[in-house]
Design a protein around this motif. Structure first.
Motif, mmCIF file in Angstrom:
data_model
loop_
_atom_site.group_PDB
_atom_site.id
_atom_site.type_symbol
_atom_site.label_atom_id
_atom_site.label_comp_id
_atom_site.label_asym_id
_atom_site.label_seq_id
_atom_site.Cartn_x
_atom_site.Cartn_y
_atom_site.Cartn_z
ATOM 1 N N LEU A 173 0.808 -1.220 0.000
ATOM 2 C CA LEU A 173 0.000 0.000 0.000
ATOM 3 C C LEU A 173 0.842 1.272 0.000
ATOM 4 O O LEU A 173 0.327 2.356 -0.267
ATOM 5 N N ASP B 88 -7.073 4.506 -3.361
ATOM 6 C CA ASP B 88 -7.808 3.483 -2.611
ATOM 7 C C ASP B 88 -8.761 2.720 -3.519
ATOM 8 O O ASP B 88 -8.856 1.485 -3.443
ATOM 9 N N ASP B 89 -9.469 3.429 -4.362
ATOM 10 C CA ASP B 89 -10.429 2.775 -5.265
ATOM 11 C C ASP B 89 -9.716 1.842 -6.240
ATOM 12 O O ASP B 89 -10.236 0.761 -6.571
ATOM 13 N N VAL C 233 -8.725 -1.349 -4.377
ATOM 14 C CA VAL C 233 -9.893 -2.201 -4.157
ATOM 15 C C VAL C 233 -10.325 -2.880 -5.448
ATOM 16 O O VAL C 233 -10.701 -4.062 -5.442
ATOM 17 N N ILE D 8 -10.169 0.401 2.729
ATOM 18 C CA ILE D 8 -9.740 -0.676 1.832
ATOM 19 C C ILE D 8 -10.094 -2.031 2.432
ATOM 20 O O ILE D 8 -10.594 -2.925 1.742
ATOM 21 N N THR E 73 -12.778 -4.756 0.954
ATOM 22 C CA THR E 73 -12.328 -6.124 0.675
ATOM 23 C C THR E 73 -13.177 -7.134 1.438
ATOM 24 O O THR E 73 -13.514 -8.199 0.912
#
Length: 359
Positions: free
Chosen positions: A42, A70-71, A74, A105, A109
């Motif tokens: 990350l 972040d999107d 994911v 995140i 998930t």
């Protein structure tokens, strides 16, 4: 090193070309392995400066625009789970707790079907504040890197006087139910190589599972030397000065740790206590490897020691479909080599250090 040395099943007529890849939606390679464990880096940033990882002044960090949002993280995780058969996700770094959106995140998930097993590998510094939030978001467990229980050694190894914060973070993780908690330790000659029995005694008393890792050639300065490494044989000999160990009869599968039962001890909640040794250098387990890796900038790595990568970020930002991303990922994994080749005289370290690859 040969395929037979690694215990990898050969595939008759297999070749490096994607055209020869079988019709299989999973992340298969030409040696019969299937990747079901995804390691997601990350960030390449870290708030410690461990001597075996990076220089005191740190490294030149990845520009923010190159890192996945972040999107985007994911989405790639969703493709891996829903299209490629991945069922275990490990969030890594650098230090993943430096990622502000980590809880979001994790929650996204956790909402996938089927829900994957999720863990984080961390140095533990941020767990005091975030362990409960991560558990509430759906995180299952944590691995915490800790090389010593002595404050002066911790400061020498990490260049930060923060041992108390790590221990507080471990207590917070246990309180939040993020278990089983595993402790990752690297032993270094003349520095902490005498501490293995003490670390195991502490881990057993605390209900943690200690895993001692051979130092790998992934330092930023490329100064790793095989003859300056504490080997698995030496690790086990040290532990056996105080503990009776016997091989764990449970199936190892693709797990990197060779596990041993610690006679006379039970873990909290019942069951035998264990200790693990991860011997990537002297006892390679490439033949059963089930991992695929994503860097923080969206590159697929087929191996921790790979010197090439396959770009998925360009698909994300270029309008690629999930099916196209999945197809590119399958092609990347089809080209996975039989082993890391550390014993090969021509072995070269990856250009990226560990902090920029993800553990």
């Amino acid at each position: 090193m040969t395929i037979l040395d690694l215990g990898v099943p050969s595939v008759p007529g297999a070749s490096d070309t994607a055209a020869d890849r079988p019709s299989d939606d999973r992340l298969v390679d030409r040696y019969g392995r299937v990747a079901t464990d995804l390691r997601v880096s990350l960030t390449d940033r870290c708030n410690l400066r461990c001597t075996y990882c990076m220089p005191a002044e740190g490294l030149e960090w990845m520009p923010s625009e190159e890192a996945l949002t972040d999107d985007e993280v994911v989405r790639l995780v969703r493709v891996a789970v829903e299209h490629l058969g991945v069922h275990e996700i490990r969030f890594t770094g650098g230090e993943p707790l430096l990622r502000r959106g980590l809880e979001d995140i994790v929650a996204a998930t956790a909402a996938l079907t089927p829900k994957p097993d999720m863990s984080v590998t961390t140095n533990g510094l941020g767990l005091t504040k975030r362990a409960q939030r991560l558990a509430d978001a759906g995180l299952d467990r944590v691995n915490v890197s800790l090389d010593t229980l002595r404050p002066e050694r911790f400061a020498e190894i990490t260049r930060r006087d923060r041992l108390g914060d790590v221990l507080d973070g471990l207590a917070a993780a246990r309180e939040a139910g993020l278990g089983p908690i595993k402790i990752n330790t690297v032993l270094m000659p003349g520095l902490n190589d005498d501490e293995a029995p003490d670390l195991l005694a502490w881990a057993l008393a605390e209900g943690f599972e200690l895993r001692i890792i051979e130092q790998m050639p992934l330092d930023a300065g490329h100064s790793w030397q095989r003859d300056r490494m504490i080997t698995a044989e030496q690790i086990l000999a040290s532990l056996r000065t105080r503990f009776d160990l016997r091989p764990d009869p449970a199936e190892r599968g693709g797990a990197p740790a060779e596990r041993f039962l610690v006679d006379g001890w039970e873990r909290r909640g019942g069951g035998p206590a264990r200790v693990g040794v991860i011997a990537s250098v002297t006892r390679p387990f490439c033949g059963t490897c089930d991992r695929t890796r994503l860097t923080a900038d969206g590159q697929v790595r087929t191996c921790l020691f790979a010197r090439s990568e396959n770009d998925l970020r360009s698909f994300l930002r270029g309008g690629g479909t999930d099916a196209e991303i999945a197809a590119a990922w399958r092609v990347a994994m089809w080209g996975k080599k039989p082993g890391h080749g550390i014993d090969d005289p021509g072995f070269l370290q990856p250009d990226r250090p560990m902090s920029a690859i993800g553990g």
